[in-house]
Design an enzyme around this catalytic site. Structure first.
Site, short mmCIF file in Angstrom:
data_model
loop_
_atom_site.label_atom_id
_atom_site.label_comp_id
_atom_site.label_asym_id
_atom_site.label_seq_id
_atom_site.Cartn_x
_atom_site.Cartn_y
_atom_site.Cartn_z
N ARG A 1 0.81 -1.23 0.00
CA ARG A 1 0.00 0.00 0.00
C ARG A 1 0.84 1.26 0.00
O ARG A 1 0.61 2.17 -0.79
CB ARG A 1 -0.88 0.06 1.24
CG ARG A 1 -2.24 -0.52 1.09
CD ARG A 1 -2.67 -1.06 2.42
NE ARG A 1 -1.72 -2.08 2.84
CZ ARG A 1 -1.78 -3.33 2.44
NH1 ARG A 1 -2.77 -3.75 1.70
NH2 ARG A 1 -0.88 -4.22 2.79
N THR A 2 1.76 1.35 0.92
CA THR A 2 2.46 2.63 1.11
C THR A 2 3.23 2.99 -0.16
O THR A 2 3.15 4.11 -0.66
CB THR A 2 3.40 2.56 2.33
OG1 THR A 2 2.61 2.16 3.46
CG2 THR A 2 4.04 3.90 2.62
N LYS B 1 26.59 -2.99 -0.53
CA LYS B 1 28.06 -2.91 -0.61
C LYS B 1 28.63 -2.11 0.55
O LYS B 1 29.81 -1.83 0.60
CB LYS B 1 28.47 -2.22 -1.92
CG LYS B 1 27.94 -2.86 -3.18
CD LYS B 1 28.47 -2.08 -4.39
CE LYS B 1 27.71 -2.41 -5.65
NZ LYS B 1 27.92 -1.40 -6.69
N ARG C 1 11.50 3.95 3.36
CA ARG C 1 11.13 2.97 4.40
C ARG C 1 12.35 2.12 4.68
O ARG C 1 13.01 1.63 3.75
CB ARG C 1 9.98 2.08 3.93
CG ARG C 1 9.79 0.87 4.84
CD ARG C 1 8.55 0.09 4.55
NE ARG C 1 7.35 0.85 4.88
CZ ARG C 1 6.13 0.35 4.86
NH1 ARG C 1 5.93 -0.92 4.51
NH2 ARG C 1 5.08 1.09 5.17
N HIS D 1 5.43 5.93 11.60
CA HIS D 1 4.92 5.80 10.22
C HIS D 1 3.95 6.98 10.02
O HIS D 1 2.74 6.80 9.95
CB HIS D 1 4.21 4.45 10.08
CG HIS D 1 3.87 4.06 8.69
ND1 HIS D 1 3.94 4.92 7.59
CD2 HIS D 1 3.40 2.88 8.18
CE1 HIS D 1 3.55 4.27 6.50
NE2 HIS D 1 3.22 3.03 6.84
C1 NCD Z 1 1.93 -1.01 8.19
C2 NCD Z 1 3.43 -0.86 8.31
O1 NCD Z 1 4.17 -1.10 7.36
O2 NCD Z 1 3.84 -0.45 9.39
N1 NCD Z 1 1.49 -1.19 6.87
C3 NCD Z 1 1.25 -0.09 6.10
O3 NCD Z 1 2.14 0.70 5.84
N2 NCD Z 1 0.01 0.10 5.68
C4 NCD Z 1 1.34 -1.99 9.12
C5 NCD Z 1 1.91 -3.37 9.18
O4 NCD Z 1 2.80 -3.75 8.41
O5 NCD Z 1 1.42 -4.12 10.02
#
Ligand code: NCD
Length: 263
Positions: free
Chosen positions: A11-12, A40, A61, A89
């Protein structure tokens, strides 16, 4: 937009990339950190310096706490934290807040049940911080005793004028709640497989448990779900998690526009 994902995401990443494309921008993407020079031995600082020459904005991320902050210190472009290990997040929380306002019509005085992994879930850490800006919430923090929210966060919520009730039973909490925010147990953050297995199936919300729910209940989840919401909940009128994920696209469009200083 440089889209840099050193941890799995559906999703993100797709929401940020679609948002950028819908705004007329383009993307350079790193889907798996394993294919980058980090393998590396390149530091996040150097990746930050380099990406600043290739993109106007970056989304990162990464499994380490504070990684996005470190990356941003050495970048000369705006950086969005799309999840730094178990820490934060923030763009998920913006979309969660936007969704709560959309579903409930307001952001004060809500009764919110946060369920599942309150120890490792970064979406919960960030959501709590944002919700605390609003007034007089009642938080039901519902978890296995091994996955409780950090005591300092609980105390901080109380100091900010919110009521906090910590409990294990989801069933007992349901009749009180305006929001159920379910979370996945964060398997990747556990030190041992045994510790994960002992808590992973602790909650499973199914339709039969919703009989005593309030009419205005919204069931939310940052997704992905593993087993914590049964599929028979999906067509219940309170189930909002797919709509919530969809709203994330527009929130990310707004965020990118704002951070690039565009109208
Ligand atoms: C979440 C995350 O990556 O922290 N997912 C997301 O970004 N929608 C929640 C999760 O992974 O449980």
């Amino acid at each position: 937009m440089a889209s840099l994902f050193f941890e799995p995401s559906t999703r993100t990443r797709f929401a940020f990339e679609s948002a950028m494309q819908r705004l007329g921008g383009s993307i350079v993407t790193l889907e798996s950190g394993a294919s980058s020079s980090t393998k590396k031995g390149e530091t996040l600082a150097d990746t930050g310096r380099i990406m600043s020459g290739y993109a106007d904005i970056a989304v990162i991320r990464h499994p380490q706490k504070n990684s996005a902050e470190e990356f941003a210190q050495f970048s000369s472009i705006p950086v969005i934290n799309a999840g730094d290990g178990p820490n934060q997040h923030p763009s998920q929380s913006l979309l969660d807040i936007y969704s709560i306002n959309h579903f409930q019509g307001h952001l004060d005085g809500l009764t919110i049940g946060i369920v599942g992994d309150l120890k490792f879930s970064r979406t919960v850490n960030s959501l709590i911080k944002l919700l605390a800006f609003y007034k007089r919430h009642t938080f039901y923090l519902i978890s296995h005793p091994n996955l409780k929210m950090a005591a300092e966060t609980v105390n901080w919520l109380k100091k900010n004028g919110h009521q906090v009730i910590e409990m294990e039973s989801l069933k007992d909490a349901i009749p009180h709640l305006d929001i159920i925010y379910m979370t996945r147990v964060q398997e990747e953050r556990f030190e041992s497989r045994e510790a994960y297995l002992s808590v992973k199936d602790h909650y499973r919300l199914d339709r039969s448990q919703l009989q005593d729910a309030k009419k205005n209940l919204s069931i939310m989840h940052p997704l992905p779900r593993v087993c914590e919401i049964a599929e028979d909940v999906d067509d219940h009128p309170a189930a909002k998690y797919f709509e919530q994920a969809h709203l994330g696209l527009y929130v990310r469009m707004a965020l990118i526009t704002e951070m690039l200083g565009l109208k």
